[in-house]
Design a protein around this motif. Structure first.
Motif, PDB file in Angstrom:
ATOM      1  N   LEU A  75      28.278  11.685  -1.468  1.00 16.25           N
ATOM      2  CA  LEU A  75      28.388  10.559  -2.406  1.00 16.25           C
ATOM      3  C   LEU A  75      28.281  11.054  -3.847  1.00 16.25           C
ATOM      4  N   GLY A  76      27.403  12.037  -4.056  1.00 14.55           N
ATOM      5  CA  GLY A  76      27.229  12.602  -5.389  1.00 14.55           C
ATOM      6  C   GLY A  76      28.540  13.181  -5.927  1.00 14.55           C
ATOM      7  N   ARG A  77      29.310  13.791  -5.024  1.00 16.45           N
ATOM      8  CA  ARG A  77      30.603  14.352  -5.452  1.00 16.45           C
ATOM      9  C   ARG A  77      31.577  13.253  -5.874  1.00 16.45           C
ATOM     10  N   MET A  78      31.277  12.019  -5.458  1.00 18.20           N
ATOM     11  CA  MET A  78      32.094  10.869  -5.890  1.00 18.20           C
ATOM     12  C   MET A  78      31.413  10.128  -7.049  1.00 18.20           C
ATOM     13  N   ASN A  79      30.380  10.785  -7.630  1.00 18.47           N
ATOM     14  CA  ASN A  79      29.593  10.185  -8.716  1.00 18.47           C
ATOM     15  C   ASN A  79      28.877   8.898  -8.307  1.00 18.47           C
ATOM     16  N   VAL A  80      28.490   8.835  -7.036  1.00 15.43           N
ATOM     17  CA  VAL A  80      27.726   7.675  -6.552  1.00 15.43           C
ATOM     18  C   VAL A  80      26.349   8.156  -6.148  1.00 15.43           C
ATOM     19  N   ARG A  81      25.317   7.514  -6.676  1.00 21.20           N
ATOM     20  CA  ARG A  81      23.950   7.809  -6.239  1.00 21.20           C
ATOM     21  C   ARG A  81      23.399   6.546  -5.575  1.00 21.20           C
ATOM     22  N   PRO A  82      23.059   6.626  -4.293  1.00 20.20           N
ATOM     23  CA  PRO A  82      22.529   5.429  -3.638  1.00 20.20           C
ATOM     24  C   PRO A  82      21.302   4.905  -4.383  1.00 20.20           C
ATOM     25  N   GLY A  83      21.196   3.581  -4.481  1.00 24.03           N
ATOM     26  CA  GLY A  83      20.074   2.985  -5.212  1.00 24.03           C
ATOM     27  C   GLY A  83      19.407   1.884  -4.408  1.00 24.03           C
ATOM     28  N   LEU A  84      18.071   1.902  -4.419  1.00 26.70           N
ATOM     29  CA  LEU A  84      17.279   0.901  -3.690  1.00 26.70           C
ATOM     30  C   LEU A  84      16.366   0.176  -4.675  1.00 26.70           C
ATOM     31  N   ALA A  85      16.419  -1.152  -4.680  1.00 26.32           N
ATOM     32  CA  ALA A  85      15.516  -1.954  -5.517  1.00 26.32           C
ATOM     33  C   ALA A  85      14.512  -2.671  -4.624  1.00 26.32           C
TER      34      ALA A  85
ATOM     35  N   THR B 160      20.401   2.281   3.231  1.00 21.39           N
ATOM     36  CA  THR B 160      20.789   2.280   1.815  1.00 21.39           C
ATOM     37  C   THR B 160      21.944   3.258   1.580  1.00 21.39           C
ATOM     38  N   VAL B 161      21.860   4.421   2.225  1.00 19.47           N
ATOM     39  CA  VAL B 161      22.955   5.404   2.093  1.00 19.47           C
ATOM     40  C   VAL B 161      24.235   4.809   2.671  1.00 19.47           C
ATOM     41  N   ARG B 162      24.117   4.139   3.806  1.00 21.63           N
ATOM     42  CA  ARG B 162      25.307   3.540   4.417  1.00 21.63           C
ATOM     43  C   ARG B 162      25.894   2.449   3.506  1.00 21.63           C
ATOM     44  N   ALA B 163      25.012   1.665   2.881  1.00 22.05           N
ATOM     45  CA  ALA B 163      25.485   0.617   1.963  1.00 22.05           C
ATOM     46  C   ALA B 163      26.228   1.240   0.788  1.00 22.05           C
ATOM     47  N   ALA B 164      25.719   2.370   0.291  1.00 21.01           N
ATOM     48  CA  ALA B 164      26.385   3.056  -0.827  1.00 21.01           C
ATOM     49  C   ALA B 164      27.737   3.605  -0.375  1.00 21.01           C
ATOM     50  N   GLU B 165      27.790   4.134   0.831  1.00 26.07           N
ATOM     51  CA  GLU B 165      29.066   4.656   1.354  1.00 26.07           C
ATOM     52  C   GLU B 165      30.089   3.529   1.471  1.00 26.07           C
ATOM     53  N   ARG B 166      29.656   2.379   1.969  1.00 23.47           N
ATOM     54  CA  ARG B 166      30.584   1.242   2.104  1.00 23.47           C
ATOM     55  C   ARG B 166      31.062   0.795   0.733  1.00 23.47           C
ATOM     56  N   SER B 167      30.123   0.731  -0.209  1.00 23.04           N
ATOM     57  CA  SER B 167      30.480   0.284  -1.554  1.00 23.04           C
ATOM     58  C   SER B 167      31.456   1.267  -2.204  1.00 23.04           C
ATOM     59  N   ALA B 168      31.229   2.574  -1.986  1.00 18.77           N
ATOM     60  CA  ALA B 168      32.134   3.589  -2.548  1.00 18.77           C
ATOM     61  C   ALA B 168      33.512   3.480  -1.915  1.00 18.77           C
ATOM     62  N   ALA B 169      33.557   3.196  -0.615  1.00 20.10           N
ATOM     63  CA  ALA B 169      34.847   3.078   0.080  1.00 20.10           C
ATOM     64  C   ALA B 169      35.618   1.879  -0.456  1.00 20.10           C
ATOM     65  N   VAL B 170      34.892   0.780  -0.744  1.00 22.85           N
ATOM     66  CA  VAL B 170      35.549  -0.427  -1.274  1.00 22.85           C
ATOM     67  C   VAL B 170      36.099  -0.135  -2.666  1.00 22.85           C
ATOM     68  N   SER B 171      35.283   0.572  -3.496  1.00 15.05           N
ATOM     69  CA  SER B 171      35.724   0.884  -4.859  1.00 15.05           C
ATOM     70  C   SER B 171      36.955   1.783  -4.848  1.00 15.05           C
ATOM     71  N   ALA B 172      36.972   2.721  -3.858  1.00 17.31           N
ATOM     72  CA  ALA B 172      38.069   3.695  -3.818  1.00 17.31           C
ATOM     73  C   ALA B 172      39.356   3.055  -3.288  1.00 17.31           C
ATOM     74  N   ALA B 173      39.212   1.936  -2.546  1.00 21.17           N
ATOM     75  CA  ALA B 173      40.398   1.338  -1.882  1.00 21.17           C
ATOM     76  C   ALA B 173      41.300   0.645  -2.901  1.00 21.17           C
TER      77      ALA B 173
END
Ligand code: NAP
Length: 287
Positions: free
Chosen positions: A26-36, A274-287
């Protein structure tokens, strides 16, 4: 022969090692998973849970942020904060630490979390999706139990499973997840007459009642896998589970200790979701 102890802390280390690779990708895609994490009031146990989650986030390279609210915080203030977090692209997972102060409606507040960010799997949406067989985020504690069973190589398909406890966040989803994997599941609760009779039939016994040492050796089938979810603080004894560990260990085939069993794995599952949520969000952004 004494049971094999399922060391949750050791299994957790393996989970984090696998997550490290996904966080790096995810980091290579400039995405850092975040948890609030939202915390209302100053419940001492809640603070410890949150501290452990933040520590786990730091260890896994995940951004975390704590949002504290006063004990007398009005509901609309907390709901407004959740709305903001739902729309914050840096935040992929949101937790509301329970219990909430009395003036806050826990059901309403929990369900204000966007389904894709509900990494605790507590909303009606998440639980409904689990019932329908298409889980988005599975509740972390049952997911931790499933992961520990799998790691220990314990067969689930075709086995008798007994779950003690029917809460919406542990017992019920636990039963659904075991059923989805082919177990025949019995759910016991405080109104179950003769708990021991049911428990003794279990190849897999998951105990989530919040009653210290409720399950004793005479209630366990020899060779069974006993997964202890309970966390009970007892003055002078520290934390004990819902299972009489010393006695049951002599009868069971596998057993999880408390502390050091399901607890650390549950936190790892929050991070994994949280990592899975970030992966899904990155996939949506990339689509
Ligand atoms: P909960 O909401 O209080 O539910 C407890 C369940 O146990 C209820 O369904 C209750 O039945 C049942 N029960 C209570 N006494 C019983 C008895 N004597 N015989 C049979 N069933 C009985 O608790 P929860 O949130 O599910 O949590 C359960 C335990 O797990 C607690 O100790 C909690 O601290 C712990 N926990 C640990 C983790 C972790 O990460 N390890 C995570 C979550 C929770 P009724 O429905 O009839 O009242």
């Amino acid at each position: 022969m004494a049971a094999t102890v399922i060391d949750g802390a050791a299994v957790t280390r393996e989970v984090y090692a696998q997550l490290e690779e996904r966080v790096a990708a995810l980091g290579r895609m400039n995405v850092r998973p975040g948890l609030a994490v939202c915390l209302a009031g100053d419940n001492a146990a809640s603070k410890i849970y949150i501290r452990n989650k933040v520590r786990a986030c730091n260890g896994a390279g995940i951004h975390s942020e704590i949002h504290p609210f006063d004990a007398d915080c009005p509901q609309d203030v907390l709901l407004a904060a959740l709305d903001k977090l739902n729309r914050n692209p840096r935040v992929h997972g949101i937790l509301v630490q329970l219990p909430l102060p009395a003036q806050l409606d826990a059901e309403l507040v929990t369900n204000a979390i966007a389904p894709e960010k509900d990494v605790d799997g507590m909303t009606r949406h998440s639980l409904g999706a689990l019932v329908a067989g298409h889980p988005l985020h599975e509740p972390c504690t049952p997911r931790a139990v499933m992961a520990l069973l799998d790691h220990a190589g314990i067969a689930i398909d075709g086995r008798e499973a007994v779950v003690v406890g029917r809460s919406a966040i542990v017992g019920k989803p636990m039963a659904l997840m075991l059923m989805a994997r082919g177990a025949t599941v019995t759910v016991c609760h405080s109104r179950t007459p003769d708990l021991a009779r049911h428990a003794r039939r279990a190849d897999i016994l998951v105990v989530a009642a919040g009653r210290a040492r409720l399950v004793t050796a005479d209630m366990v089938k020899p060779g069974a896998a006993v997964l202890d979810v309970g966390i009970n603080r007892i003055a002078g004894q520290g934390i004990v589970g819902d299972v009489d560990y010393a006695g049951v260990r002599e009868i069971a085939g596998w057993i999880t200790p408390v502390p050091g069993g399901v607890g650390p794995m549950t936190i790892a599952m929050v991070i994994a979701n949280t990592v899975r949520a970030a992966e899904r969000s990155a996939a949506v952004s990339a689509a």
